[in-house]
Motif scaffolding. Structure first.
Motif, PDB file in Angstrom:
ATOM      1  N   ARG A 179       0.854  -1.190   0.000  1.00  0.00           N
ATOM      2  CA  ARG A 179       0.000   0.000   0.000  1.00  0.00           C
ATOM      3  C   ARG A 179       0.888   1.236   0.000  1.00  0.00           C
ATOM      4  N   PRO A 180       0.466   2.301  -0.689  1.00  0.00           N
ATOM      5  CA  PRO A 180       1.254   3.546  -0.663  1.00  0.00           C
ATOM      6  C   PRO A 180       1.135   4.220   0.706  1.00  0.00           C
ATOM      7  N   PHE A 181       2.259   4.498   1.331  1.00  0.00           N
ATOM      8  CA  PHE A 181       2.228   5.130   2.644  1.00  0.00           C
ATOM      9  C   PHE A 181       2.193   6.653   2.530  1.00  0.00           C
ATOM     10  N   ARG A 182       3.053   7.186   1.713  1.00  0.00           N
ATOM     11  CA  ARG A 182       3.194   8.645   1.641  1.00  0.00           C
ATOM     12  C   ARG A 182       1.978   9.324   1.015  1.00  0.00           C
ATOM     13  N   SER A 183       1.216   8.603   0.233  1.00  0.00           N
ATOM     14  CA  SER A 183       0.025   9.196  -0.393  1.00  0.00           C
ATOM     15  C   SER A 183      -1.263   8.613   0.191  1.00  0.00           C
ATOM     16  N   ARG A 184      -1.173   8.095   1.417  1.00  0.00           N
ATOM     17  CA  ARG A 184      -2.342   7.511   2.071  1.00  0.00           C
ATOM     18  C   ARG A 184      -3.362   8.601   2.381  1.00  0.00           C
ATOM     19  N   GLY A 185      -4.557   8.176   2.712  1.00  0.00           N
ATOM     20  CA  GLY A 185      -5.593   9.115   3.100  1.00  0.00           C
ATOM     21  C   GLY A 185      -5.503   9.453   4.582  1.00  0.00           C
ATOM     22  N   THR A 186      -6.507  10.153   5.052  1.00  0.00           N
ATOM     23  CA  THR A 186      -6.588  10.429   6.482  1.00  0.00           C
ATOM     24  C   THR A 186      -6.822   9.121   7.228  1.00  0.00           C
ATOM     25  N   LEU A 187      -6.682   9.152   8.526  1.00  0.00           N
ATOM     26  CA  LEU A 187      -6.925   7.951   9.320  1.00  0.00           C
ATOM     27  C   LEU A 187      -8.334   7.429   9.069  1.00  0.00           C
ATOM     28  N   ARG A 188      -9.316   8.308   9.072  1.00  0.00           N
ATOM     29  CA  ARG A 188     -10.720   7.907   8.832  1.00  0.00           C
ATOM     30  C   ARG A 188     -10.853   7.273   7.450  1.00  0.00           C
ATOM     31  N   GLU A 189     -10.247   7.886   6.433  1.00  0.00           N
ATOM     32  CA  GLU A 189     -10.324   7.346   5.068  1.00  0.00           C
ATOM     33  C   GLU A 189      -9.663   5.971   4.987  1.00  0.00           C
ATOM     34  N   GLU A 190      -8.524   5.808   5.656  1.00  0.00           N
ATOM     35  CA  GLU A 190      -7.835   4.518   5.639  1.00  0.00           C
ATOM     36  C   GLU A 190      -8.682   3.444   6.310  1.00  0.00           C
ATOM     37  N   LEU A 191      -9.248   3.768   7.460  1.00  0.00           N
ATOM     38  CA  LEU A 191     -10.102   2.794   8.156  1.00  0.00           C
ATOM     39  C   LEU A 191     -11.331   2.438   7.331  1.00  0.00           C
ATOM     40  N   ASP A 192     -11.942   3.433   6.703  1.00  0.00           N
ATOM     41  CA  ASP A 192     -13.113   3.167   5.858  1.00  0.00           C
ATOM     42  C   ASP A 192     -12.744   2.313   4.652  1.00  0.00           C
ATOM     43  N   SER A 193     -11.612   2.609   4.015  1.00  0.00           N
ATOM     44  CA  SER A 193     -11.160   1.827   2.854  1.00  0.00           C
ATOM     45  C   SER A 193     -10.853   0.394   3.252  1.00  0.00           C
ATOM     46  N   LEU A 194     -10.185   0.232   4.379  1.00  0.00           N
ATOM     47  CA  LEU A 194      -9.862  -1.116   4.836  1.00  0.00           C
ATOM     48  C   LEU A 194     -11.138  -1.889   5.152  1.00  0.00           C
ATOM     49  N   ALA A 195     -12.086  -1.264   5.809  1.00  0.00           N
ATOM     50  CA  ALA A 195     -13.344  -1.937   6.138  1.00  0.00           C
ATOM     51  C   ALA A 195     -14.075  -2.375   4.870  1.00  0.00           C
ATOM     52  N   ARG A 196     -14.071  -1.532   3.850  1.00  0.00           N
ATOM     53  CA  ARG A 196     -14.710  -1.906   2.577  1.00  0.00           C
ATOM     54  C   ARG A 196     -14.000  -3.091   1.946  1.00  0.00           C
ATOM     55  N   GLU A 197     -12.671  -3.053   1.901  1.00  0.00           N
ATOM     56  CA  GLU A 197     -11.927  -4.174   1.304  1.00  0.00           C
ATOM     57  C   GLU A 197     -12.130  -5.445   2.106  1.00  0.00           C
ATOM     58  N   LEU A 198     -12.180  -5.327   3.412  1.00  0.00           N
ATOM     59  CA  LEU A 198     -12.406  -6.490   4.254  1.00  0.00           C
ATOM     60  C   LEU A 198     -13.784  -7.084   3.988  1.00  0.00           C
ATOM     61  N   ALA A 199     -14.776  -6.238   3.818  1.00  0.00           N
ATOM     62  CA  ALA A 199     -16.136  -6.719   3.540  1.00  0.00           C
ATOM     63  C   ALA A 199     -16.230  -7.419   2.193  1.00  0.00           C
ATOM     64  N   ASN A 200     -15.389  -7.009   1.238  1.00  0.00           N
ATOM     65  CA  ASN A 200     -15.422  -7.575  -0.102  1.00  0.00           C
ATOM     66  C   ASN A 200     -14.416  -8.710  -0.303  1.00  0.00           C
ATOM     67  N   ALA A 201     -13.598  -9.005   0.711  1.00  0.00           N
ATOM     68  CA  ALA A 201     -12.574 -10.024   0.596  1.00  0.00           C
ATOM     69  C   ALA A 201     -13.208 -11.411   0.551  1.00  0.00           C
ATOM     70  N   PRO A 202     -12.563 -12.331  -0.151  1.00  0.00           N
ATOM     71  CA  PRO A 202     -13.053 -13.728  -0.119  1.00  0.00           C
ATOM     72  C   PRO A 202     -13.030 -14.233   1.316  1.00  0.00           C
ATOM     73  N   ASP A 203     -13.828 -15.227   1.609  1.00  0.00           N
ATOM     74  CA  ASP A 203     -13.958 -15.756   2.971  1.00  0.00           C
ATOM     75  C   ASP A 203     -12.616 -16.091   3.603  1.00  0.00           C
ATOM     76  N   GLY A 204     -11.686 -16.627   2.855  1.00  0.00           N
ATOM     77  CA  GLY A 204     -10.372 -17.000   3.401  1.00  0.00           C
ATOM     78  C   GLY A 204      -9.580 -15.797   3.879  1.00  0.00           C
ATOM     79  N   ALA A 205      -9.833 -14.616   3.335  1.00  0.00           N
ATOM     80  CA  ALA A 205      -9.086 -13.432   3.725  1.00  0.00           C
ATOM     81  C   ALA A 205      -9.735 -12.704   4.890  1.00  0.00           C
ATOM     82  N   ARG A 206     -10.911 -13.160   5.301  1.00  0.00           N
ATOM     83  CA  ARG A 206     -11.629 -12.465   6.377  1.00  0.00           C
ATOM     84  C   ARG A 206     -11.239 -12.949   7.760  1.00  0.00           C
ATOM     85  N   ARG A 207     -10.646 -14.087   7.828  1.00  0.00           N
ATOM     86  CA  ARG A 207     -10.224 -14.704   9.077  1.00  0.00           C
ATOM     87  C   ARG A 207     -11.053 -14.281  10.243  1.00  0.00           C
TER      88      ARG A 207
END
Length: 85
Positions: free
Chosen positions: A57-85
């Motif tokens: 993931r790009p660190f220097r061009s990351r979003g705000t903390l809120r944006e990062e948490l929201d993006s991660l939550a979306r990706e986690l929700a869309n991840a295949p079952d094996g990636a959701r652990r």
């Protein structure tokens, strides 16, 4: 509920130590990204950048903390079952 969901719950509740301890048990790219986010919350940007690199993931061009948490939550929700652990 998976480990990463629990880590997010800890972060949202202000339990950073618990979040950090738990996220270390997940070796996935999403886990590395969330580990980096935990380090941002803790103010440890050097380690945060390391974990963002582990997550490809790009660190220097990351979003705000809120944006990062929201993006991660979306990706986690869309991840295949094996990636959701």
């Amino acid at each position: 509920m998976g480990v990463l969901h629990t880590v997010l719950e800890h972060l949202h509740a202000g339990r950073w130590t618990e979040a950090h301890n738990l996220v270390q048990s997940d070796a996935s790219e999403l886990g590395a990204w969330l580990h980096g986010i935990v380090h941002i919350v803790e103010g440890d940007l050097e380690d945060a950048e390391h974990w963002y690199n582990q997550a490809n993931r790009p660190f220097r061009s990351r979003g705000t903390l809120r944006e990062e948490l929201d993006s991660l939550a979306r990706e986690l929700a869309n991840a295949p079952d094996g990636a959701r652990r």
